[in-house]
Scaffold this active site. Structure first.
Site, PDB file in Angstrom:
ATOM      1  N   ARG A 526       0.697  -1.147  -0.082  1.00 56.54           N
ATOM      2  CA  ARG A 526       0.007   0.007   0.026  1.00 56.54           C
ATOM      3  C   ARG A 526       0.659   1.142  -0.169  1.00 56.54           C
ATOM      4  NH1 ARG A 526      -3.426   0.590   4.934  1.00 56.54           N
ATOM      5  NH2 ARG A 526      -1.773  -0.022   5.978  1.00 56.54           N
ATOM      6  N   SER A 587       7.982  -5.541   6.647  1.00 57.42           N
ATOM      7  CA  SER A 587       7.659  -6.640   7.672  1.00 57.42           C
ATOM      8  C   SER A 587       8.341  -7.825   7.120  1.00 57.42           C
ATOM      9  CB  SER A 587       6.124  -6.904   7.485  1.00 57.42           C
ATOM     10  OG  SER A 587       5.417  -5.755   7.809  1.00 57.42           O
ATOM     11  N   ASP A 641       5.575  -3.412  11.787  1.00 54.20           N
ATOM     12  CA  ASP A 641       4.302  -3.166  12.077  1.00 54.20           C
ATOM     13  C   ASP A 641       3.887  -3.086  13.690  1.00 54.20           C
ATOM     14  OD1 ASP A 641       5.054  -5.830  12.441  1.00 54.20           O
ATOM     15  OD2 ASP A 641       3.140  -6.867  11.137  1.00 54.20           O
TER      16      ASP A 641
END
Length: 897
Positions: A526, A587, A641
């Site tokens: 994203r 991540s 995250d």
């Protein structure tokens, strides 16, 4: 006059609907803890939580206290579906005066009957297994039952009034009396107490199909049924079902039946020994039907509608018109000869017309009794259907009693009327045989089967059930590993890595401006723009795909593709001309050496782009921007995250200094004092530490908690021996742990009748989301059925209850372990800051925490217990990896400015 009398005895359908509604209201009142005391329909819990399944076997004793006799039975079951139980019984007459004597004398007499019966029926040289005899006690008086084998007598009735028994536990009284008897090596244990209605239901469960409603249509009237246990608030049991004894005879004592109570009913009530009480029973019980007919005939005689010109004084005699007379007249189909004969034996001289009219009255009274039974049944069936969340209900109803046996149309009326009043329910009537005897043996047999099953289930689940000491030990071990991870000398060998993130501050609310965020954690990524203003935060984002060719191609291609997507996004948002700070959520395992410098340790999740491992990923992104001559962004921070989650919540709550993720994986981060971080230079201020706690226990320190099930699951993963803590807690593994347990339970014949389920052998077929569905309170059986159908498993209701227990055990352990880890973190922060009481907020994300019905509650409850000096608030994170990354950039920007 005759028409008026018959009309008053027939109740219109609309009125029956209203009565059914009142009955359901009263049932709900009786089940609720608040209103139970005022309810007329008592809804007493029986603590019978299962019906027979046909596997019961062994010898069972039954003792039944009857009107003026004691009946003893020995029932042998062979585990063959209970098709042909062997039964021996004997009846003992009670001595004179015992019903009014002392309680001790009564129970001693019952115990003597048992002893004598055993001496006569069982040979002295029986083998060891037959030395133990479980006994079921049928005690037909109102008791407050608190367990299957614990019941306190509330009041005597039926002519009994023994001293010293009311308020005492009758099971204990009988057991003490039995223990005084000389029985050789035999041990008789009272395991269950029940009334005859429950026995009726249990007898009918022997035809190979479960029976879940029992009805007695006899001198008195009553009904029992299997209710959802969590609705029976007066009992402690909450899982599965429990048989509830409605005691519906008192329905209407509050006046709800006044408009259908005829003058004949009023007269019967006034003449009874308990006026105003048990009004429903007085309209339907065979003890009263003859009397209702007698009063109707008296009225009709006075109105000169029958017996004109003849002496009918005999009708003034109470009890002269018996239920036998009523049934014989009602059932007579051969003209009036038989009716005349019966009336003449009573001393009446009826005309032909009298005979016809008396027969009409008898039929009306008996049909009304059957109709009222049907209305009560309809209320129970609709209630069962509703509370089980079903669209339609098919159920077996066991029935016995004088009215059922003596009135051929009873069953037809019962089914037709209940079908009209509860069209969504299909009842099948099963005739009960000897509910109080054979049924009591079944209750006892089921109780023993369930007790044995409970022991076996506990044995399987015991290793997964953690004590407080276990959790305190986990907390201490986590603290030990945290200290090792923070220390420069021991960091390399610590299982909890305690990685510095170079994030030194959480948001303070003064951050302003536009920030970009890039969230790369899988095949989709994203790009976001996050606008931070005084009014709050607004976001716009777009999702882009990474083709497999690029995931597995060269590093340059991968980062060029990412920059192309960022340019596309900034163009669409009209942001190309501005130089925006960018926070990068990456991540994958990295060794971070600065806020904007992190070396990729290895690729995971299907990525294998060349020339990246060992390189600084921020630099790779900057190089690609240079190649593409893109100046609209400046990478200021790389975050994982968990840190993003803490930062996203930190914007809303400045006390948020811990981040927690419990989803597919699990991890935590928190703000540590720089003086304790031995792996980074400097002692001033704080730094967020990414714990990477999923690997806690990889050094073997948690081996004592790993069960056989955990080992099997671990061995089948792609990284055996790694991420051990995560494999006990996170969503990726819980379903698989449950599947392993279900397979062992099936093998031990505790589930699915021991039939193998081929689909259950498939790895990962039992999804973690199934745990959430199954654990939702009230056993949403329809949803469980859907899951079981998906798995092609044929499960009984009891199987569903047991599956729920397995799911609860596994998810509770996960929440408790997570809490023990968190307790170590908050306690360390409290000590660091030298305060007696720490107040701190945890930002949480992850599907397991957010979607599982009990996980968050169990976690918070355990944490409170393990860290009582820490006041911990939990805040759900909204988009930690997007908004959180932008906020890290915003805080870094604020600090730089």
């Amino acid at each position: 006059q005759i028409q008026r009398a018959l009309r008053s005895l027939s109740i219109p359908l609309e009125r029956l609907h209203i009565m059914k509604g009142h009955m359901i209201e009263d049932m709900c009142k009786g089940l609720s803890r608040q209103t139970h005391a005022q309810a007329k329909v008592r809804m007493l819990p029986t603590y019978i939580c299962s019906t027979p399944n046909g596997t019961e076997k062994g010898n069972f004793l039954v003792v039944e206290l009857c009107q003026n006799q004691v009946r003893t039975l020995l029932v042998t079951l062979y585990g063959d579906g209970n098709m042909s139980p062997q039964m021996m019984y004997k009846i003992y007459d009670m001595p004179e005066g015992i019903m009014q004597g002392s309680g001790e004398a009564l129970f001693d007499f019952i115990a003597q009957c048992v002893s004598q019966f055993l001496a006569e029926t069982i040979s002295p040289d029986t083998s060891g297994s037959e030395l133990y005899l479980p006994l079921g006690f049928v005690f037909p008086f109102t008791c407050r039952q608190t367990q299957l084998d614990k019941a306190e007598l509330l009041s005597w009735s039926k002519g009994f009034n023994c001293s010293g028994v009311v308020g005492k536990d009758v099971v204990e009284l009988l057991q003490s009396a039995i223990d005084k008897q000389e029985m050789g090596q035999r041990r008789v244990e009272v395991v269950a107490l029940m009334n005859d209605t429950v026995g009726t239901m249990m007898t009918c469960s022997m035809e190979g199909r479960a029976c879940e409603v029992g009805m007695v249509a006899d001198k008195g009237s009553n009904c029992c049924f299997m209710a959802e246990a969590y609705l029976v608030e007066t009992a402690e049991e909450t899982s599965g079902r429990m048989c509830v004894n409605t005691e519906w005879g008192c329905f209407g004592d509050d006046g709800t039946l006044n408009d259908v109570f005829t003058p004949y009913d009023e007269s019967v009530d006034e003449e009874s020994s308990t006026p105003g009480v048990k009004r429903f029973e007085k309209m339907v019980g065979t003890l009263y039907l003859g009397e209702i007919v007698r009063h109707a005939l008296i009225t009709l005689t006075a109105e000169k509608a029958i017996f004109t010109g003849t002496n009918a004084a005999v009708l003034r005699e109470k009890g002269v018109f018996t239920i036998q007379h009523v049934l014989e007249i009602t059932n007579n189909e051969d003209g009036i000869t038989e009716v005349r004969r019966i009336l003449e034996t009573l001393g009446l001289q009826p005309s032909e017309r009298d005979c016809g009219r008396v027969q009409q009255v008898c039929r009306a009274v008996v049909a009304r009794a059957a109709t009222l039974h049907a209305t009560g049944l309809a209320a129970i069936l609709s209630y069962m259907c509703q509370t089980r969340d079903l669209e339609s209900l098919m159920v077996n109803v066991g029935v016995e009693g004088e009215l059922y046996a003596g009135y051929p149309r009873f069953e037809e009326i019962l089914l037709n009327v209940s079908r009209l009043l509860a069209p969504e329910c299909m009842a099948t009537v099963l005739p009960s045989r000897d509910g109080s005897g054979r049924g009591a043996a079944m209750v006892t047999a089921v109780a023993l089967r369930l007790a044995a099953q409970r022991r076996a289930v506990n044995e399987v689940l015991a290793p997964l059930r953690l004590s407080r000491e276990d959790l305190v030990k986990v907390q201490a071990l986590m603290r030990q590993e945290m200290d090792r991870g923070l220390c420069k000398e021991t960091n390399a060998s610590a299982s909890v890595r305690m990685l510095p993130t170079y994030v030194a501050h959480t948001p303070d609310g003064t951050e302003r401006g536009d920030f970009l965020a890039l969230d790369l954690g899988g095949t989709n990524f994203r790009v976001l723009v996050v606008r931070v203003t005084e009014e709050g935060i607004t976001m716009a984002s777009e999702i882009y795909v990474i083709p497999v060719g690029i995931m597995q191609g060269s590093g340059e291609e991968l980062f060029d593709h990412i920059i192309d997507c960022i340019i596309d996004f900034q163009t669409k948002q009209n942001l190309l001309t501005q130089m925006l700070p960018l926070g990068f959520t990456f991540s994958f395992p990295c060794q971070q050496v600065g806020l904007d410098k992190a070396l990729l340790l290895t690729w995971t999740k299907g990525f294998s782009a060349s020339g990246c491992v060992g390189q600084d990923v921020v630099q790779l992104l900057r190089d690609a921007a240079k190649r593409k001559r893109h100046l609209g962004m400046q990478v200021v921070a790389l975050v994982n995250d968990t840190v993003g989650t803490m930062m996203a919540c930190g914007y809303d709550d400045p006390k948020c200094e811990i981040g927690l993720i419990v989803g597919t994986g699990t991890n935590a981060c928190y703000m540590e004092e720089m003086r304790n971080v031995g792996t980074v230079e400097g002692d001033q201020g704080r730094m967020c530490i990414n714990m990477e706690w999923g690997a806690f226990g990889d050094n073997g320190c948690l081996d004592h908690l790993f069960t056989h099930f955990d080992q099997v699951v671990d061995e089948s993963t792609i990284n055996p021996g790694k991420q051990r803590f995560e494999k006990l807690i996170s969503g990726m593994y819980l379903g698989e742990i449950v599947r392993q347990i279900l397979m062992v339970m099936t093998e031990k014949e505790l589930l699915f009748q021991g039939k193998p389920c081929p689909k259950l052998q498939t790895k990962d077929i039992f999804k973690t989301k199934f745990l959430s569905t199954i654990e939702l309170n009230g056993l949403a059986l329809r949803q469980i059925r859907a899951i079981l159908n998906e798995l092609e498993i044929d499960a009984t209701f009891e199987d569903s209850v047991l599956m729920r227990e397995v799911c609860q055990t596994v998810s509770l352990r996960a929440a408790q372990l997570c809490a023990a880890g968190l307790a170590a973190v908050v306690e360390k922060m409290r000590e660091n800051r030298g305060v007696d009481q720490l107040s701190v907020t945890v930002g949480v994300d992850g599907t397991l925490y957010k979607l599982h019905p009990c996980f968050s509650n169990n976690l918070q409850k355990t944490l409170k217990d393990l860290a009582p000096k820490c006041d911990v608030t939990f805040l759900l994170s909204e988009d930690g990896s997007g908004k959180g990354a932008a906020l890290v950039a915003a805080v870094a920007n604020r600090a730089a400015n």
